[in-house]
Motif scaffolding. Sequence first.
Motif, short mmCIF file in Angstrom:
data_model
loop_
_atom_site.label_atom_id
_atom_site.label_comp_id
_atom_site.label_asym_id
_atom_site.label_seq_id
_atom_site.Cartn_x
_atom_site.Cartn_y
_atom_site.Cartn_z
N PRO A 119 14.55 -0.47 2.43
CA PRO A 119 13.17 -0.93 2.62
C PRO A 119 12.94 -2.29 1.97
N ASP A 120 12.09 -3.08 2.60
CA ASP A 120 11.68 -4.36 2.03
C ASP A 120 10.48 -4.20 1.12
N GLY A 121 9.82 -3.07 1.23
CA GLY A 121 8.66 -2.83 0.38
C GLY A 121 8.16 -1.41 0.53
N LEU A 122 7.35 -1.02 -0.44
CA LEU A 122 6.76 0.31 -0.45
C LEU A 122 5.26 0.19 -0.67
N VAL A 123 4.52 1.04 0.02
CA VAL A 123 3.09 1.22 -0.25
C VAL A 123 2.96 2.69 -0.62
N LEU A 124 2.64 2.97 -1.88
CA LEU A 124 2.62 4.34 -2.37
C LEU A 124 1.23 4.71 -2.87
N LYS A 125 0.83 5.94 -2.57
CA LYS A 125 -0.42 6.49 -3.09
C LYS A 125 -0.09 7.87 -3.62
N TYR A 126 -0.46 8.12 -4.86
CA TYR A 126 -0.03 9.38 -5.47
C TYR A 126 -1.10 9.98 -6.38
N ASP A 127 -2.37 9.75 -6.03
CA ASP A 127 -3.43 10.31 -6.85
C ASP A 127 -4.01 11.60 -6.25
N GLY A 128 -3.40 12.11 -5.19
CA GLY A 128 -3.85 13.35 -4.59
C GLY A 128 -4.99 13.20 -3.59
N ARG A 129 -5.51 12.00 -3.45
CA ARG A 129 -6.60 11.76 -2.51
C ARG A 129 -6.02 11.24 -1.19
N PRO A 130 -6.75 11.44 -0.09
CA PRO A 130 -6.25 10.96 1.21
C PRO A 130 -6.06 9.44 1.24
N MET A 131 -5.09 9.02 2.01
CA MET A 131 -4.81 7.60 2.18
C MET A 131 -5.78 7.07 3.24
N THR A 132 -6.54 6.05 2.90
CA THR A 132 -7.49 5.48 3.85
C THR A 132 -6.86 4.28 4.56
N PRO A 133 -7.38 3.93 5.73
CA PRO A 133 -6.89 2.73 6.40
C PRO A 133 -7.01 1.48 5.51
N GLY A 134 -8.09 1.38 4.75
CA GLY A 134 -8.27 0.23 3.86
C GLY A 134 -7.19 0.16 2.79
N PHE A 135 -6.82 1.32 2.24
CA PHE A 135 -5.76 1.36 1.24
C PHE A 135 -4.45 0.88 1.84
N VAL A 136 -4.13 1.38 3.03
CA VAL A 136 -2.88 0.98 3.70
C VAL A 136 -2.89 -0.52 3.98
N ARG A 137 -4.00 -1.01 4.49
CA ARG A 137 -4.11 -2.44 4.79
C ARG A 137 -3.89 -3.29 3.54
N ARG A 138 -4.58 -2.96 2.46
CA ARG A 138 -4.41 -3.72 1.21
C ARG A 138 -2.98 -3.66 0.71
N GLY A 139 -2.36 -2.48 0.80
CA GLY A 139 -0.98 -2.35 0.36
C GLY A 139 -0.03 -3.18 1.20
N LEU A 140 -0.22 -3.16 2.52
CA LEU A 140 0.63 -3.96 3.40
C LEU A 140 0.41 -5.45 3.16
N GLU A 141 -0.85 -5.86 2.97
CA GLU A 141 -1.12 -7.28 2.69
C GLU A 141 -0.43 -7.72 1.41
N GLU A 142 -0.43 -6.86 0.40
CA GLU A 142 0.23 -7.19 -0.85
C GLU A 142 1.74 -7.34 -0.66
N VAL A 143 2.34 -6.38 0.05
CA VAL A 143 3.79 -6.44 0.29
C VAL A 143 4.14 -7.65 1.17
N LEU A 144 3.38 -7.84 2.25
CA LEU A 144 3.66 -8.96 3.16
C LEU A 144 3.40 -10.30 2.49
N GLY A 145 2.48 -10.36 1.54
CA GLY A 145 2.19 -11.60 0.84
C GLY A 145 3.39 -12.16 0.09
#
Length: 84
Positions: free
Chosen positions: A55-81
């Motif tokens: 993998p070139d990057g990871l977007v991880l969420k591990y607080d037990g709450r559902p992953m929202t589209p906004g969370f995924v977008r921010r994570g991808l923007e950070e990795v792609l940045g």
Amino acid sequence: VEGENVRVVRPAWLWPFPAGELRESLRGAERVIFVEQNYTGQLARLARMEAGVEPDGLVLKYDGRPMTPGFVRRGLEEVLGRWT
């Protein structure tokens, strides 16, 4: 993510690991980013061990709450940045 050409690959099963199918699905990808709901990136590690997919990057969420589209977008923007 705005302006990016993306595809989603979601294995339907993990064992036996579909190594060939995963490699085929990712053929031609410029970058591979795993989005997972766990602390350690378990699927990314399994893909590395079983299919040789690094993998070139990871977007991880591990607080037990559902992953929202906004969370995924921010994570991808950070990795792609990292490539801009």
